[in-house]
Design a protein around this motif. Structure first.
Motif, PDB file in Angstrom:
ATOM      1  N   ILE A 144     -19.026  32.670 -33.993  1.00  0.00           N
ATOM      2  CA  ILE A 144     -17.975  33.096 -34.919  1.00  0.00           C
ATOM      3  C   ILE A 144     -18.598  33.964 -36.007  1.00  0.00           C
ATOM      4  O   ILE A 144     -19.806  33.918 -36.214  1.00  0.00           O
ATOM      5  CB  ILE A 144     -17.232  31.902 -35.583  1.00  0.00           C
ATOM      6  N   ARG A 145     -17.791  34.752 -36.677  1.00  0.00           N
ATOM      7  CA  ARG A 145     -18.292  35.619 -37.743  1.00  0.00           C
ATOM      8  C   ARG A 145     -18.189  34.910 -39.090  1.00  0.00           C
ATOM      9  O   ARG A 145     -17.195  34.247 -39.365  1.00  0.00           O
ATOM     10  CB  ARG A 145     -17.477  36.914 -37.798  1.00  0.00           C
ATOM     11  N   ASP A 146     -19.213  35.069 -39.900  1.00  0.00           N
ATOM     12  CA  ASP A 146     -19.179  34.467 -41.236  1.00  0.00           C
ATOM     13  C   ASP A 146     -18.621  35.422 -42.273  1.00  0.00           C
ATOM     14  O   ASP A 146     -18.208  35.029 -43.342  1.00  0.00           O
ATOM     15  CB  ASP A 146     -20.595  34.117 -41.708  1.00  0.00           C
ATOM     16  N   ASP A 147     -18.691  36.700 -41.965  1.00  0.00           N
ATOM     17  CA  ASP A 147     -18.641  37.699 -43.007  1.00  0.00           C
ATOM     18  C   ASP A 147     -17.692  38.802 -42.555  1.00  0.00           C
ATOM     19  O   ASP A 147     -17.786  39.255 -41.426  1.00  0.00           O
ATOM     20  CB  ASP A 147     -20.051  38.268 -43.166  1.00  0.00           C
ATOM     21  N   LEU A 148     -16.804  39.232 -43.416  1.00  0.00           N
ATOM     22  CA  LEU A 148     -15.895  40.318 -43.072  1.00  0.00           C
ATOM     23  C   LEU A 148     -16.657  41.564 -42.663  1.00  0.00           C
ATOM     24  O   LEU A 148     -16.164  42.387 -41.919  1.00  0.00           O
ATOM     25  CB  LEU A 148     -15.015  40.657 -44.274  1.00  0.00           C
ATOM     26  N   PHE A 149     -17.870  41.732 -43.184  1.00  0.00           N
ATOM     27  CA  PHE A 149     -18.601  42.957 -42.915  1.00  0.00           C
ATOM     28  C   PHE A 149     -19.367  42.901 -41.606  1.00  0.00           C
ATOM     29  O   PHE A 149     -19.941  43.880 -41.185  1.00  0.00           O
ATOM     30  CB  PHE A 149     -19.603  43.226 -44.050  1.00  0.00           C
ATOM     31  N   GLN A 150     -19.403  41.720 -40.984  1.00  0.00           N
ATOM     32  CA  GLN A 150     -20.156  41.639 -39.732  1.00  0.00           C
ATOM     33  C   GLN A 150     -19.295  42.108 -38.583  1.00  0.00           C
ATOM     34  O   GLN A 150     -18.117  41.769 -38.511  1.00  0.00           O
ATOM     35  CB  GLN A 150     -20.552  40.197 -39.452  1.00  0.00           C
ATOM     36  N   SER A 151     -19.878  42.876 -37.689  1.00  0.00           N
ATOM     37  CA  SER A 151     -19.108  43.254 -36.506  1.00  0.00           C
ATOM     38  C   SER A 151     -19.346  42.278 -35.366  1.00  0.00           C
ATOM     39  O   SER A 151     -18.490  42.078 -34.529  1.00  0.00           O
ATOM     40  CB  SER A 151     -19.480  44.670 -36.067  1.00  0.00           C
ATOM     41  N   GLU A 152     -20.524  41.677 -35.359  1.00  0.00           N
ATOM     42  CA  GLU A 152     -20.844  40.742 -34.287  1.00  0.00           C
ATOM     43  C   GLU A 152     -20.973  39.345 -34.858  1.00  0.00           C
ATOM     44  O   GLU A 152     -21.354  39.184 -36.015  1.00  0.00           O
ATOM     45  CB  GLU A 152     -22.187  41.121 -33.646  1.00  0.00           C
ATOM     46  N   PRO A 153     -20.697  38.315 -34.068  1.00  0.00           N
ATOM     47  CA  PRO A 153     -20.881  36.958 -34.589  1.00  0.00           C
ATOM     48  C   PRO A 153     -22.350  36.692 -34.886  1.00  0.00           C
ATOM     49  O   PRO A 153     -23.239  37.187 -34.190  1.00  0.00           O
ATOM     50  CB  PRO A 153     -20.400  36.058 -33.437  1.00  0.00           C
ATOM     51  N   ALA A 154     -22.605  35.923 -35.939  1.00  0.00           N
ATOM     52  CA  ALA A 154     -23.978  35.562 -36.291  1.00  0.00           C
ATOM     53  C   ALA A 154     -24.331  34.253 -35.626  1.00  0.00           C
ATOM     54  O   ALA A 154     -23.464  33.519 -35.150  1.00  0.00           O
ATOM     55  CB  ALA A 154     -24.090  35.426 -37.806  1.00  0.00           C
ATOM     56  N   ALA A 155     -25.601  33.926 -35.583  1.00  0.00           N
ATOM     57  CA  ALA A 155     -26.035  32.680 -34.945  1.00  0.00           C
ATOM     58  C   ALA A 155     -25.676  31.493 -35.816  1.00  0.00           C
ATOM     59  O   ALA A 155     -25.759  31.561 -37.040  1.00  0.00           O
ATOM     60  CB  ALA A 155     -27.549  32.726 -34.719  1.00  0.00           C
ATOM     61  N   HIS A 156     -25.264  30.385 -35.202  1.00  0.00           N
ATOM     62  CA  HIS A 156     -24.899  29.175 -35.946  1.00  0.00           C
ATOM     63  C   HIS A 156     -25.583  27.960 -35.364  1.00  0.00           C
ATOM     64  O   HIS A 156     -25.751  27.835 -34.150  1.00  0.00           O
ATOM     65  CB  HIS A 156     -23.383  28.939 -35.877  1.00  0.00           C
ATOM     66  N   LEU A 157     -25.953  27.062 -36.282  1.00  0.00           N
ATOM     67  CA  LEU A 157     -26.485  25.781 -35.882  1.00  0.00           C
ATOM     68  C   LEU A 157     -25.635  24.700 -36.524  1.00  0.00           C
ATOM     69  O   LEU A 157     -25.411  24.718 -37.726  1.00  0.00           O
ATOM     70  CB  LEU A 157     -27.950  25.650 -36.357  1.00  0.00           C
ATOM     71  N   TYR A 158     -25.130  23.783 -35.719  1.00  0.00           N
ATOM     72  CA  TYR A 158     -24.279  22.714 -36.248  1.00  0.00           C
ATOM     73  C   TYR A 158     -25.000  21.384 -36.123  1.00  0.00           C
ATOM     74  O   TYR A 158     -25.537  21.050 -35.064  1.00  0.00           O
ATOM     75  CB  TYR A 158     -22.966  22.640 -35.462  1.00  0.00           C
ATOM     76  N   VAL A 159     -25.018  20.628 -37.237  1.00  0.00           N
ATOM     77  CA  VAL A 159     -25.602  19.281 -37.198  1.00  0.00           C
ATOM     78  C   VAL A 159     -24.548  18.293 -37.683  1.00  0.00           C
ATOM     79  O   VAL A 159     -23.598  18.700 -38.365  1.00  0.00           O
ATOM     80  CB  VAL A 159     -26.863  19.185 -38.087  1.00  0.00           C
ATOM     81  N   PRO A 160     -24.731  17.015 -37.356  1.00  0.00           N
ATOM     82  CA  PRO A 160     -23.730  16.047 -37.808  1.00  0.00           C
ATOM     83  C   PRO A 160     -23.737  15.943 -39.325  1.00  0.00           C
ATOM     84  O   PRO A 160     -24.776  16.098 -39.977  1.00  0.00           O
ATOM     85  CB  PRO A 160     -24.178  14.727 -37.158  1.00  0.00           C
ATOM     86  N   ALA A 161     -22.568  15.638 -39.896  1.00  0.00           N
ATOM     87  CA  ALA A 161     -22.438  15.569 -41.353  1.00  0.00           C
ATOM     88  C   ALA A 161     -23.327  14.490 -41.937  1.00  0.00           C
ATOM     89  O   ALA A 161     -23.746  14.587 -43.094  1.00  0.00           O
ATOM     90  CB  ALA A 161     -20.973  15.311 -41.715  1.00  0.00           C
ATOM     91  N   SER A 162     -23.630  13.467 -41.154  1.00  0.00           N
ATOM     92  CA  SER A 162     -24.455  12.386 -41.683  1.00  0.00           C
ATOM     93  C   SER A 162     -25.888  12.840 -41.921  1.00  0.00           C
ATOM     94  O   SER A 162     -26.626  12.220 -42.668  1.00  0.00           O
ATOM     95  CB  SER A 162     -24.443  11.199 -40.717  1.00  0.00           C
ATOM     96  N   VAL A 163     -26.292  13.955 -41.321  1.00  0.00           N
ATOM     97  CA  VAL A 163     -27.673  14.417 -41.475  1.00  0.00           C
ATOM     98  C   VAL A 163     -27.877  15.119 -42.804  1.00  0.00           C
ATOM     99  O   VAL A 163     -28.870  14.942 -43.494  1.00  0.00           O
ATOM    100  CB  VAL A 163     -28.031  15.379 -40.315  1.00  0.00           C
ATOM    101  N   ARG A 164     -26.898  15.939 -43.142  1.00  0.00           N
ATOM    102  CA  ARG A 164     -27.109  16.811 -44.304  1.00  0.00           C
ATOM    103  C   ARG A 164     -25.962  16.631 -45.258  1.00  0.00           C
ATOM    104  O   ARG A 164     -24.825  16.872 -44.905  1.00  0.00           O
ATOM    105  CB  ARG A 164     -27.160  18.261 -43.813  1.00  0.00           C
ATOM    106  N   TYR A 165     -26.257  16.262 -46.478  1.00  0.00           N
ATOM    107  CA  TYR A 165     -25.174  16.015 -47.426  1.00  0.00           C
ATOM    108  C   TYR A 165     -24.890  17.270 -48.260  1.00  0.00           C
ATOM    109  O   TYR A 165     -25.768  17.819 -48.906  1.00  0.00           O
ATOM    110  CB  TYR A 165     -25.549  14.863 -48.351  1.00  0.00           C
ATOM    111  N   ARG A 166     -23.662  17.665 -48.223  1.00  0.00           N
ATOM    112  CA  ARG A 166     -23.240  18.740 -49.132  1.00  0.00           C
ATOM    113  C   ARG A 166     -22.001  18.236 -49.852  1.00  0.00           C
ATOM    114  O   ARG A 166     -21.112  17.672 -49.229  1.00  0.00           O
ATOM    115  CB  ARG A 166     -22.886  20.016 -48.351  1.00  0.00           C
ATOM    116  N   ALA A 167     -21.968  18.464 -51.127  1.00  0.00           N
ATOM    117  CA  ALA A 167     -20.932  17.800 -51.926  1.00  0.00           C
ATOM    118  C   ALA A 167     -19.524  18.164 -51.486  1.00  0.00           C
ATOM    119  O   ALA A 167     -18.653  17.327 -51.388  1.00  0.00           O
ATOM    120  CB  ALA A 167     -21.115  18.163 -53.395  1.00  0.00           C
TER     121      ALA A 167
END
Lengths: 913, 113
Positions: free
Chosen positions: A707-730
């Protein structure tokens, strides 16, 4: 002394000149009378005596001229004369001059407006002593790019011992939640030391600054200094001081108000509020906090430091002293300060960073934007030049007479230039009004959801005034000089005889005026196409999706940290919220993610394959957007799983941070080529602040599309998904997909709101909207749209000017051939033949303009494409419509003079002989 | 010998002659000053009389003379000019300067080669 007195007397002479003329006449007459008396006594008749007296006196006119020149300052006298003359000429042709002023005003105004922005960003003096501030930076010279922030204890030590500074402040930013109705609005606040305002050199508009007590780490005295705009919204009520504001579910007392337009140490953007450093541990949340240490810890570097050097101390001298202090700090606290060197450097006007940075970025952007408005001014000038040249034919007789009676060429050029300067000055005044009005429109269109406020004063300051005058002067030279020079060298004899216009050219090449119009048409086409393409790109971008469809997707963002909940408590709250929402029958699926595509924040990390010793070599790492998600996230957004599986509910809530990951196609291709990534191990190379658990290998269990993160990107960028329990973000962004046959968006949003309130009424809800609604309000989208609107406006203005230009030139060319038309008519040509003759001229001129403009336009479009992928240079709608519109405008502009030409009678033409 | 025309009079010397006249005969109108200068030059100088007016204005701007409207001998209204203290000082200094310069140039011209 005499010289001074003389000049003063001459200045007085300029002002009182007119009255003294009568006196002089009287005096000279008296003299001549006395001479005449003398001659009469010698026996001459009255008449003869008078003659003799006049002869003896000398040329009366010359004497009077010499006297007048001695009396005043000739330069000013001549100027005044020219100005009066110019005004008389204006009264004779008010319409013409009005159009000229309007045209110029548009051109100059566009530049003035653009410059107002550039000025605010780069040049406008910042309040107080901000321009004298030096940033204090700390880095290890042995390691590249090792600039880091300061800890509070280090800051205090430096502040108290560095005698090179007159004042040293410390500050940082925090994203907090301010309660507004039932939504918690996220906004930036600046957390500052007690000497912040005094070091920066500004006085508060009301109230007091923070005390040293409030600055102490852990002081937790909930006071705040509000921005001027808030005080204004409260009606400048003196009771505002002492009122409370609810920040992060806590009550803060307002103790002061910042001055109007204050933007801190940077230009243009300002936080809404200032808090004392003592509140740091309470409000600074995970993005800006370092490893969870408190403010008082020397290991917690999170402050930026800046200060004013003592008068007479240069940066070099300061650096020398700071080197000594660095060594002292290192010796005293080796664990935290090993190898650190303190230096001073200039502060950027635009960003706050841990290392010295300059403003080349904004400078480059400005350098690109100014020529755009410059192009509009160029068209305007070309237009006016043409109009002046055309006018010149009407004034040929007058100029010829002036030359015949002895006026020098220089005098005439000066007079014509004076007229031009006056027009440009009038246009500049109007332009300033245009510019201020445009700025106000621009500010009003800003999205209300910016987490910072834009402080732009639309009234022009000295820089803008000077720039506007410079633009006016420049345009005067462009449009005034050439016609003035050309007109002052006429063919005197034939002009005096009023022999009509100069003979029609024998050759059929284009004259100067035609080339000017061709230039206008070309530039207009370029601007119109560029504007059109950009507008289309903006529309496409606004409709664009990141890689999944937005329909039926809603988003609720919650941030428990804004209410002071710690990590454990926050996780529980998020889980409850998620469970409740999932339980709603109207919901198909719901999942959380730590960031939103096209949102304002993205976290990225390098990823490598595990094993083969690869993880220790940073060059093998591929950058990927790093997102922590719950189970069912992909279901909620409608992204299919291509291989493998999604995270399970167990992995979502597990306390033991399972080592599993999901990758997307771009990342899989980058790391594994065409192999199946499922089952492979990947690892995050070590980074400052990582715990050992962060760098343990993870197993890939699923593969999804990019998927694209950025309106300015023409191609999708690389993504890494981890479970929410691994990394805490408020902040947890809960993506919700509602059922197709259930209640509509508005009702489901209501249901979600109720569920969230049921979880905990204090839970700060930062965002609650449909995904498309969120997308529409984005900042980047607004930027693209504004640029599109601006370019389109330029294009429309250019079209208008080109139309006027074509009209002017065609009128002129037709009027030159009146004699020819009359003869043709007399010889039997029809009106239609005459019409066609004029039209043909117009077609040729416009055609050449289009031929030149087209490649220019396409080149510009290619340039734009490198900035915004959504701009396609081959967009048929724009490429066809723009020239067609231009041709239509030119056709209309040619038709009117052509029609006038057909009304020539044979008598008119012959009379012109 | 032809009478030197006014353009032969070096610039600035006219001013001095006016000052000298006013110093010698006291307040006088333009006509009187012009006549007096011609007299003092013993007929060797023929002025276009009008040319003293710009000179009079120049002197007045520099504060070396003042002006006042009054009545002439034959009851005509005329503007009278009078020298000021600054004018007296200027006259004295410039006269000395002029004499010195004449002496130097004469010395050069008459020197045996």
């Amino acid at each position: 002394m005499r010289a001074l007195r003389s000049i003063a007397a001459r200045v007085a002479g300029v002002l009182t000149g007119a009255g003294r003329d009568a006196e002089l006449d009287e005096e000279l007459q008296a003299h001549i009378d006395m001479l005449a008396d003398e001659h009469e006594r010698r026996g001459l008749s009255r008449e003869a005596a008078r003659q003799a007296a006049l002869r003896e006196f000398g040329g009366l006119t010359q004497i009077t001229e010499a006297y007048r020149e001695q009396r005043g300052l000739p330069f000013i006298d001549v100027l005044a004369q020219d100005v009066r003359y110019a005004l008389r000429m204006w009264r004779r042709a008010p319409g013409f001059n009005l159009i000229v002023v309007l045209v110029l005003a548009i051109g100059i105004g566009a530049n003035s407006a653009m410059f107002t922005l550039v000025n605010a960003l780069l040049f406008r003096p910042l309040p107080g002593r901000v321009s004298h501030l030096f940033g204090l930076y700390s880095h290890d010279p042995g390691k590249p790019n090792s600039y880091r922030s300061f800890s509070y204890p280090n800051y205090v030590d430096i502040r108290d011992h560095a005698d090179v500074f007159e004042g040293l402040l410390a500050h940082t930013f925090a994203l907090v939640g301010v309660a507004q109705g039932d939504i918690t609005r996220r906004t930036f606040v600046e957390v500052v030391s007690s000497n912040f305002f005094s070091t920066v050199g500004v006085r508060l508009a009301a109230g007091r600054t923070f005390t040293e007590e409030e600055e102490r780490p852990g002081a937790s005295r909930a006071v705040a200094i509000a921005g001027y705009r808030q005080w204004k919204d409260a009606g400048l009520d003196p009771a505002f001081i002492g009122s409370t504001i609810r920040i992060n579910s806590r009550d803060f007392t307002v103790v002061g108000v910042a001055p109007a337009g204050f933007t801190g140490t940077t230009a243009l953007m300002s936080p809404d509020m200032w808090l004392p450093l003592g509140m740091f541990d309470v409000v600074v949340n995970d993005i800006f906090k370092n490893n969870g240490e408190t403010l008082g810890s020397r290991a917690n570097g999170s402050l930026n430091v800046a200060g004013v050097l003592k008068p007479g101390v240069s940066a070099a001298a300061a650096n020398a002293r700071l080197e000594v202090i660095s060594k002292q700090l290192e010796a005293a606290y080796p664990a935290e300060n090993r190898g650190q060197l303190l230096t001073v450097g200039r502060l950027s006007r635009v960003n706050i960073s841990t290392g010295p940075s300059d403003d080349t970025g904004p400078a480059i952007v400005s350098a690109v934007m100014m020529p755009l408005s410059g192009a509009v001014l160029l068209i305007a000038c070309l237009n006016v030049t043409n109009m002046f040249l055309a006018r010149g034919t009407a004034r040929k007789k007058e100029i010829a007479i002036r030359i015949a009676v002895g006026g020098g060429r220089r005098r005439i050029v000066r007079q014509l230039l004076t007229e031009s300067v006056m027009l440009a000055a009038a246009a500049a005044g109007l332009a300033l009004l245009f510019s201020a009005w445009t700025m106000r429109l621009f500010l009003a269109s800003l999205p209300a959801v910016l987490p910072m406020s834009l402080q732009l004063d639309p009234t022009p300051d000295a820089n803008v005034l000077f720039a506007t005058m410079a633009f006016a002067l420049l345009s005067t030279i462009v449009f005034g000089l050439a016609p003035a020079l050309k007109l002052s060298r006429p063919n005197v004899i034939s002009d005096l005889k009023d022999a009509g216009a100069d003979a029609p050219r024998a050759d059929r090449r284009f004259g100067l005026r035609a080339w000017l119009v061709i230039g206008q048409v070309a530039i207009s086409l370029t601007l119109m196409i560029a504007g059109g393409l950009f507008a289309r790109g903006a529309i496409k971008a606004s409709a664009g999706d990141p890689g999944y469809r937005y329909d039926r997707v809603l988003i609720a963002s919650i941030d428990p940290s804004l209410a002071g909940f710690d990590e454990a408590h926050a996780r529980t709250l998020v889980q409850s919220a998620l469970a409740r929402i999932r339980a709603l029958p109207a919901i198909e699926a719901a999942g959380t993610a730590s960031q939103v595509p096209f949102g304002e924040f993205h976290e990225g990390r390098g990823v490598t394959r595990a094993g083969h010793g690869a993880e220790s070599d940073p060059r093998n790492a591929r950058d990927a957007t790093y997102t922590a998600i719950s189970a069912a996230y992909f279901k909620a957004i409608g992204l299919p799983l291509l291989r493998g599986r999604d995270f399970t509910a167990a992995e979502e809530t597990s306390g033991s941070a399972p080592r599993v990951a999901i990758v997307d196609e771009p990342l899989a291709r980058a790391l594994f080529g065409n192999e199946n990534p499922i089952g492979e191990q990947i690892v995050l190379p070590h980074r400052d602040g990582d715990t050992p658990a962060d760098n343990a290998p993870m197993q890939i269990v699923g593969l999804v599309p990019g998927i694209r993160d950025d309106l300015f990107q023409s191609e999708p960028a690389a993504h890494l998904y981890v479970p929410a329990s691994v990394r805490y973000r408020a902040t947890a962004h809960i993506h919700v997909r509602r059922a197709a046959n259930g209640p509509g968006d508005a009702q489901v949003l209501d249901m979600i709101r109720r569920e969230l309130a049921a979880v905990d009424p204090r839970l700060p809800v930062v965002e609650l909207a449909t995904m498309s609604g969120l997308h529409q309000r984005g900042l980047l989208l607004w930027v693209i749209r504004s640029a599109g609107r601006t370019l389109t406006a330029f294009g429309v203005v250019a079209l208008l000017l080109a139309g006027i230009g074509v009209y002017g030139v065609m009128s002129y060319l037709a009027s030159r051939r009146t004699h020819e038309f009359g003869v043709r008519l007399a010889l039997g040509a029809t009106r239609r033949d005459i019409l066609w003759l004029v039209f043909r001229e117009g077609i040729r001129t416009t055609g050449v303009g289009l031929l030149i403009g087209f490649p220019l336009a396409l080149a510009l479009a290619m340039l734009l494409r490198s900035a915004i992928y959504a701009v396609s240079p081959w967009d048929p709608a724009v490429i066809v419509v723009a020239p067609v519109v231009l041709i239509a405008a030119a056709a209309l502009a040619t038709y009117l003079p052509a029609r006038r030409a057909t009304r020539t009678t044979a008598m008119d033409a012959l009379r012109d002989l | 010998m032809t009478v030197p025309s006014p353009s032969d009079v070096p610039y600035g010397t006219l001013d001095l002659m006016v000052l000298k006249t006013l110093h010698a005969i006291g307040p006088q109108h333009g006509f009187g000053i012009a006549r007096r200068i011609e007299q003092m030059a013993r007929g060797a100088l023929s002025l276009n009389q009008g040319t003293i007016y710009p000179a009079l204005l120049r002197l007045e701007q520099q504060g070396l003379i003042t002006s006042r409207w009054g009545t002439s001998d034959n009851n005509r209204r005329a503007k009278f000019y009078a020298i000021t203290k600054a004018g007296e000082k200027h006259l004295a200094a410039e006269s000395k300067q002029w004499a010195r310069m004449v002496a130097i140039i004469t010395g050069v011209l008459e020197a045996e080669s």
